[in-house]
Design an enzyme around this catalytic site. Structure first.
Site, short mmCIF file in Angstrom:
data_model
loop_
_atom_site.label_atom_id
_atom_site.label_comp_id
_atom_site.label_asym_id
_atom_site.label_seq_id
_atom_site.Cartn_x
_atom_site.Cartn_y
_atom_site.Cartn_z
N ASN A 74 -6.21 -2.50 1.82
CA ASN A 74 -6.05 -4.20 2.01
C ASN A 74 -7.47 -4.10 1.88
O ASN A 74 -8.15 -3.84 2.35
CB ASN A 74 -5.35 -4.65 3.22
CG ASN A 74 -3.68 -4.23 3.22
OD1 ASN A 74 -3.59 -4.08 1.77
ND2 ASN A 74 -3.12 -4.12 4.35
N ARG A 85 0.85 -1.25 -0.14
CA ARG A 85 -0.17 0.36 0.14
C ARG A 85 0.72 1.27 0.02
O ARG A 85 0.48 2.37 -0.57
CB ARG A 85 -0.92 0.29 1.03
CG ARG A 85 -1.83 -1.12 1.37
CD ARG A 85 -2.98 -1.09 2.38
NE ARG A 85 -2.49 -1.56 3.32
CZ ARG A 85 -2.39 -1.09 4.57
NH1 ARG A 85 -3.76 -0.77 4.91
NH2 ARG A 85 -1.45 -1.62 5.82
#
Length: 108
Positions: free
Chosen positions: A52, A34
Site C-alpha cells: 500500500n 494485496r
C-alpha cells in the site's frame, strides 16, 4: 557436416524476463487487494512484491515470463479482487531486483 551445423546452431534462449512496476488507484485498500495480488502472482509464477501507499494506491513490482506479467497487469490488476474498484492503472518498465518469490511489503 551435420555435426558442424549442430555446433553452430545456437541453443534455445531461456524465456525472457519482463519486469514492470505498477501503481493501481481507486478503491484498492481495505479490500484485500494485496493478499489477492500475492495469491495470483504466486499462481502465475511471478517474483516481486506488493504494498500500500499512503496516497491510497497500491504499488507492485511484477517480474517473470512476459505473458504471465501481462496477464497479471492487464487482466488481473485492472479488475482486482471482488470488492475493489480500479479507476486507474499505470505500468512502467523497471530494472529493480524483484527478489525470489512474491511478497507483501509494508506501506510506504
Amino acid at each position: 557436416m551435420n555435426a558442424v551445423a549442430t555446433a553452430a546452431t545456437p541453443s534455445p534462449m531461456p524465456p525472457s524476463t519482463k519486469t514492470l512496476r505498477v501503481v493501481v488507484k481507486g478503491r484498492v485498500q481495505g479490500v484485500f487487494f494485496r493478499d489477492w495480488t500475492v495469491q495470483i502472482a504466486r499462481e502465475l509464477g511471478l517474483n516481486g512484491w506488493v504494498r500500500n501507499r499512503r496516497d491510497g494506491s497500491v504499488e507492485a513490482l511484477f517480474s517473470g515470463e512476459p505473458t504471465a506479467v501481462d496477464e497479471m497487469v492487464e487482466r488481473r490488476c485492472r479488475v482486482g479482487p471482488p470488492a475493489a474498484v480500479v479507476t486507474a492503472l499505470s505500468a512502467f518498465p523497471s530494472e529493480d531486483d524483484p527478489g525470489q518469490g512474491f511478497q507483501r511489503k509494508p506501506t510506504v
